[in-house]
Design a protein around this motif. Structure first.
Motif, PDB file in Angstrom:
ATOM      1  N   ILE A   1     -12.719 -11.399 -21.746  1.00  0.00           N
ATOM      2  CA  ILE A   1     -11.428 -11.371 -22.516  1.00  0.00           C
ATOM      3  C   ILE A   1     -11.019 -12.761 -23.288  1.00  0.00           C
ATOM      4  O   ILE A   1     -10.667 -12.830 -24.367  1.00  0.00           O
ATOM      5  CB  ILE A   1     -10.173 -10.818 -21.941  1.00  0.00           C
ATOM      6  CG1 ILE A   1     -10.467  -9.311 -21.354  1.00  0.00           C
ATOM      7  CG2 ILE A   1      -9.031 -10.918 -22.562  1.00  0.00           C
ATOM      8  CD1 ILE A   1     -10.619  -8.244 -22.570  1.00  0.00           C
TER       9      ILE A   1
ATOM     10  N   TYR B   1     -10.047  -2.769 -22.075  1.00  0.00           N
ATOM     11  CA  TYR B   1      -9.090  -3.547 -21.617  1.00  0.00           C
ATOM     12  C   TYR B   1      -7.766  -3.057 -22.144  1.00  0.00           C
ATOM     13  O   TYR B   1      -6.901  -3.026 -21.326  1.00  0.00           O
ATOM     14  CB  TYR B   1      -9.346  -5.024 -21.886  1.00  0.00           C
ATOM     15  CG  TYR B   1      -8.116  -5.757 -21.637  1.00  0.00           C
ATOM     16  CD1 TYR B   1      -8.051  -6.450 -20.384  1.00  0.00           C
ATOM     17  CD2 TYR B   1      -7.534  -6.511 -22.665  1.00  0.00           C
ATOM     18  CE1 TYR B   1      -6.662  -7.284 -20.097  1.00  0.00           C
ATOM     19  CE2 TYR B   1      -6.683  -7.371 -22.437  1.00  0.00           C
ATOM     20  CZ  TYR B   1      -6.097  -7.838 -20.997  1.00  0.00           C
ATOM     21  OH  TYR B   1      -5.208  -8.760 -20.935  1.00  0.00           O
ATOM     22  N   LEU B   2      -7.627  -3.092 -23.385  1.00  0.00           N
ATOM     23  CA  LEU B   2      -6.294  -2.392 -23.988  1.00  0.00           C
ATOM     24  C   LEU B   2      -5.888  -1.074 -23.343  1.00  0.00           C
ATOM     25  O   LEU B   2      -4.803  -0.830 -23.170  1.00  0.00           O
ATOM     26  CB  LEU B   2      -6.419  -2.495 -25.569  1.00  0.00           C
ATOM     27  CG  LEU B   2      -6.659  -3.784 -26.134  1.00  0.00           C
ATOM     28  CD1 LEU B   2      -6.687  -3.782 -27.644  1.00  0.00           C
ATOM     29  CD2 LEU B   2      -5.480  -4.810 -25.655  1.00  0.00           C
TER      30      LEU B   2
ATOM     31  N   THR C   1      -3.301 -11.422 -24.624  1.00  0.00           N
ATOM     32  CA  THR C   1      -2.393 -11.271 -23.807  1.00  0.00           C
ATOM     33  C   THR C   1      -0.988 -10.763 -24.457  1.00  0.00           C
ATOM     34  O   THR C   1      -0.072 -10.663 -23.839  1.00  0.00           O
ATOM     35  CB  THR C   1      -2.207 -12.293 -22.584  1.00  0.00           C
ATOM     36  OG1 THR C   1      -1.764 -13.439 -23.412  1.00  0.00           O
ATOM     37  CG2 THR C   1      -3.769 -12.468 -21.885  1.00  0.00           C
TER      38      THR C   1
ATOM     39  N   SER D   1      -4.031  -3.550 -20.595  1.00  0.00           N
ATOM     40  CA  SER D   1      -4.233  -4.771 -20.314  1.00  0.00           C
ATOM     41  C   SER D   1      -4.197  -5.187 -18.901  1.00  0.00           C
ATOM     42  O   SER D   1      -3.985  -6.403 -18.477  1.00  0.00           O
ATOM     43  CB  SER D   1      -3.139  -5.589 -21.126  1.00  0.00           C
ATOM     44  OG  SER D   1      -3.025  -5.164 -22.215  1.00  0.00           O
TER      45      SER D   1
ATOM     46  N   GLN E   1      -1.932  -7.221 -29.164  1.00  0.00           N
ATOM     47  CA  GLN E   1      -2.554  -6.083 -28.665  1.00  0.00           C
ATOM     48  C   GLN E   1      -2.525  -4.859 -29.583  1.00  0.00           C
ATOM     49  O   GLN E   1      -3.404  -4.088 -29.707  1.00  0.00           O
ATOM     50  CB  GLN E   1      -2.338  -5.742 -27.398  1.00  0.00           C
ATOM     51  CG  GLN E   1      -2.648  -6.940 -26.311  1.00  0.00           C
ATOM     52  CD  GLN E   1      -1.855  -6.718 -24.803  1.00  0.00           C
ATOM     53  OE1 GLN E   1      -0.962  -5.975 -24.811  1.00  0.00           O
ATOM     54  NE2 GLN E   1      -2.486  -7.514 -24.070  1.00  0.00           N
TER      55      GLN E   1
END
Length: 475
Positions: A449, A424-425, A461, A429, A466
């Motif tokens: 997430i 995801y990162l 988020t 994102s 992050q």
């Protein structure tokens, strides 16, 4: 046949026996000049070793030097005490103990004259009367390589070049050298496309050849090739002696101490080379070859060889890629892996950081499984460099503190939320991009997430969060 006692009979040399007078019947095959504290890699049987004793610093130094000569089976040692106030007693004693004839060279006699006269004596001992051309060539035996090649070209009547196995033109007497892409050093002379190629020999891993632009050569070309080998050995010794002055800086970089000359503001780079299993000798030779034409100082710390290089206009911007190409060319002559890392540019105040960057670049090449690899710190993501410079204990602590709940949940439930968060990162994102990369529905990705955020007690988020989580993942 030329014997040690034959050289004593040359009146212009005025040699005097200091040890081993009963061993003067040994045959001499060639002359070799060295100032290395440990010349074991370079000397061989039946050589007359000539030295100015620059390697001698204190009593006891002679044992390593003379022991290496004895192990190699050299014919004799000729030493000048001009810089040491005479030949030190431990040198005389070591030669007597190891049964090496020791000849004292007059302080006012140049090594060039000794080399010329000994080579002429060796030629006469083989039943060959040296020609005038040969005498003129031998008169430049102690000259730098460009002078030696120029004299050789004049005597041979043809342009000459010296080519390295890395594809480098070491020197030459004309602007258009032969193509280096067909460099194939042989043990004997070969003729190709109008050139005669002669191996220069010597005890180096990277071979050199003498290329003469003619297909008709005589023994004079072989003599020139041999003198090129001597010139290379002398240049290598000069470099080693000069590198001694850089030893404090190199050790400071390797051990985290303060760098000398911290008032220097010119940019520099740090290059680190590691050869396995051959060790630092091979790494130093290859690094010296690759850094030819730059202003650099080399030093060995453990198994690593460091070079501090001026990052001025002499530093080629494509040095990493050019070095990879050169090493791929010379790879056929090596029985080792070679990994090189480049750090910087940095001023003296930041030089230790550049050394750490170079060290991590070598580790990156090692993790890739490269046999021959050159990695520049500039090509590594900044976050990886920052994490690499963090102590292992701190990395483990940060990873456990930030990611611990997620790691424990995955272990207990058989899930893979850690990987989900990483992807995801890495997808900036983006739920859509991450879902596609993980081959799941976007709603499934959003649920995972959200669950990960709950377990971590963090808002995944949020940009700052992050960054923290991603660095923990990299740790």
């Amino acid at each position: 046949m030329t014997l040690v006692r034959t050289l004593l009979e040359l009146p212009e040399l005025r040699l005097r026996v200091r040890a081993g007078s009963a061993l003067l019947g040994r045959e001499v095959s060639r002359i070799y000049v060295t100032e290395l504290p440990d010349p074991s890699r370079y000397v061989s049987a039946n050589e007359l070793v000539l030295t100015g004793l620059l390697w001698w610093q204190r009593p006891g130094d002679a044992e390593l030097f003379v022991g290496a000569l004895a192990k190699a089976g050299v014919a004799a040692l000729a030493a000048s005490g001009a810089d040491t106030g005479g030949i030190p007693d431990d040198v005389v004693q070591a030669c007597a103990q190891h049964r090496i004839p020791l000849l004292e060279v007059p302080a006012d006699l140049s090594f060039a004259i000794i080399t010329e006269r000994v080579v002429l004596a060796l030629a006469a001992g083989r039943g060959r009367e040296p020609s005038e051309a040969r005498k003129r060539l031998l008169a430049t035996a102690d000259a730098p390589l460009p002078v030696l090649l120029q004299q050789g070209a004049e005597e041979l009547g043809a342009p000459c070049w010296v080519l390295s196995g890395t594809g480098r033109v070491v020197g030459g007497t004309a602007p258009d050298p032969p193509p280096v892409d067909w460099f194939r050093p042989q043990r004997d002379r070969t003729v190709r496309e109008g050139y005669t190629l002669l191996p220069t020999g010597g005890r180096f891993a990277v071979p050199w050849v003498l290329a003469v632009k003619t297909t008709e050569t005589d023994d004079l070309a072989d003599e020139l090739a041999g003198l090129v080998s001597l010139a290379r050995a002398r240049a290598d010794q000069v470099r080693r002696m000069a590198d001694r002055s850089a030893a404090p800086l190199i050790h400071a970089l390797a051990n985290g101490g303060a760098a000398p000359f911290t008032d220097r503001h010119e940019p520099m780079r740090v290059v680190l080379a590691r050869a396995s299993p051959s060790g630092p000798e091979l790494a130093a030779e290859l690094l010296d070859e690759l850094l030819a034409g730059t202003s650099s100082s080399l030093g060995v710390v453990g198994e690593d060889v460091y070079a501090v290089v001026d990052a001025d206009e002499s530093w080629p911007l494509d040095w990493p890629s050019a070095s990879r190409t050169a090493l791929s060319t010379v790879d056929q002559f090596l029985d080792a892996s070679l990994l090189i890392g480049v750090g910087g540019p940095a001023t003296a105040a930041g030089l230790h950081g550049a050394a750490q960057e170079a060290r991590y670049a070598v580790e990156v090449a090692a993790r890739r499984g490269d046999r021959i690899g050159v990695v520049a710190g500039e090509d590594i993501a900044v976050h990886r460099l920052l994490v690499a410079g963090t102590p292992d204990e701190l990395r483990r602590s940060v990873r456990a503190r930030v990611l611990g709940p997620l790691v424990d949940y995955d272990a207990a439930q058989g899930t893979d939320l850690v990987r989900t968060v990483r992807v995801y990162l890495e997808c900036s994102s983006s739920p859509t991009a991450a879902a596609k990369a993980l081959h799941v529905h976007v709603n499934t990705l959003r649920y995972r997430i959200t669950r990960a955020s709950e377990l971590l007690g963090l808002d995944l988020t949020d940009f700052t969060t992050q960054v923290d989580v991603y660095l923990a993942l990299q740790a």
